[in-house]
Design a protein around this motif. Structure first.
Motif, mmCIF file in Angstrom:
data_model
loop_
_atom_site.group_PDB
_atom_site.id
_atom_site.type_symbol
_atom_site.label_atom_id
_atom_site.label_comp_id
_atom_site.label_asym_id
_atom_site.label_seq_id
_atom_site.Cartn_x
_atom_site.Cartn_y
_atom_site.Cartn_z
ATOM 1 N N LYS A 5 -6.882 1.334 -2.497
ATOM 2 C CA LYS A 5 -5.719 1.953 -1.273
ATOM 3 C C LYS A 5 -6.428 3.215 -1.368
ATOM 4 N N LYS A 44 -5.530 -6.926 6.649
ATOM 5 C CA LYS A 44 -4.810 -6.283 7.968
ATOM 6 C C LYS A 44 -4.778 -7.211 9.097
ATOM 7 N N ALA A 71 7.383 -8.750 6.271
ATOM 8 C CA ALA A 71 6.497 -8.301 5.243
ATOM 9 C C ALA A 71 6.606 -9.347 4.134
ATOM 10 N N LEU A 131 3.756 -11.873 3.783
ATOM 11 C CA LEU A 131 2.639 -11.830 2.920
ATOM 12 C C LEU A 131 2.869 -12.232 1.298
ATOM 13 N N ILE A 170 2.556 -6.495 -4.001
ATOM 14 C CA ILE A 170 2.100 -6.097 -2.469
ATOM 15 C C ILE A 170 2.690 -4.850 -1.972
ATOM 16 N N GLU A 171 1.384 -4.118 -1.679
ATOM 17 C CA GLU A 171 1.728 -2.985 -0.882
ATOM 18 C C GLU A 171 1.489 -2.630 0.207
ATOM 19 N N ASN A 172 2.277 -2.452 1.111
ATOM 20 C CA ASN A 172 2.093 -2.240 2.476
ATOM 21 C C ASN A 172 1.986 -0.831 3.092
ATOM 22 N N THR A 207 -2.555 -3.844 4.251
ATOM 23 C CA THR A 207 -1.677 -4.348 2.850
ATOM 24 C C THR A 207 -2.979 -4.436 1.779
#
Length: 242
Positions: free
Chosen positions: A17, A62, A71, A74, A114-116, A126
């Motif tokens: 991230k 992405k 979302a 994903l 999962i982190e968007n 993501t």
């Protein structure tokens, strides 16, 4: 696929991230670590892993969804990708415990986080974090955990599995655009304990019986209660007792 290998890191998701915030990353940039000191699960839970025995990876993607309503696709694509990679390694009795724990029989062998990030220009970045128990065999303090090695009585090549997961992920993420229904159907067919009466516990420690009917588009678990009402539950609102 660009692969970044680390010996030790607090969190591969956090590392990736931060990297995506400082430079332009190509799709399917992957970070792996032999040891993760602050591994994360859903809603702040801790993911513990024996050093060098398991696959700890995060993937940057992405361009596959355009809004928050999509979302959960994903999550579905990631869970199915791990399942398919495990099937190709002859791991049996696989299912997905909502939202995205990967089970072999009644034991957890993988978790997905999962982190968007939704950008002002409408783009979505993501981070898909995957922790897969590969060659660890000691789960003394984790009675509901297992690994590929335990299930198959074999030792596995972690990097080979990593490449297989990413390959499956590339295929499944493309299906979001062309055949999202296929993803949903496959996910539902693999849902852990679907259709069976199961005990649950609420946040305030109340027990009840229900039957898992499916998952909503928003990613909530749909449970049929004893009074024939369908109720949707979000993450951490209920716990399945199994």
């Amino acid at each position: 696929m660009k692969l970044i290998k680390l010996d030790a890191i607090d969190s591969t998701n956090d590392f990736l991230k931060a990297l995506s915030g400082s430079q332009e990353l190509e799709n399917f940039t992957v970070v792996t670590a032999e040891n993760q000191t602050k591994g994360k699960g859903q809603m702040g839970a801790v993911w513990n892993s024996e050093k060098s025995k398991n696959l700890i990876m995060s993937v940057f993607v992405k361009g596959f969804i355009t809004n928050a309503d999509e979302a959960y696709l994903l999550n579905i694509a990631a869970a199915l990708s791990v399942i398919e990679a495990l099937k190709k390694n002859n791991i049996k009795n696989l299912s997905i415990k909502w939202p995205n724990d990967i089970m072999s029989a009644n034991s957890k062998i993988a978790g997905i986080l999962i982190e968007n990030s939704f950008k002002s220009d409408g783009s979505v970045f993501t981070i898909i974090g995957i922790g897969l128990n590969v060659n660890q065999t000691d789960f003394t303090d984790l009675p509901k955990a297992s690994s590929m090695a335990v299930v198959a009585n074999a030792i596995f090549d972690k990097e080979e599995i990593l490449h297989l997961i990413v390959q499956e992920l590339e295929t499944n993420l493309e299906l979001i655009k062309s055949s999202a229904t296929t993803l949903w159907d496959n996910y539902m067919s693999l849902l852990f304990k679907r259709g069976l009466p199961m005990p649950f516990k609420t946040q305030d420690e109340k027990n009840f019986m229900g039957i898992i009917k499916g998952v909503s588009a928003a990613g909530k678990l749909i449970v049929l209660l004893e009074d024939d009402h369908l109720v949707e539950y979000g993450l951490k609102e209920i716990q399945m007792l199994y």
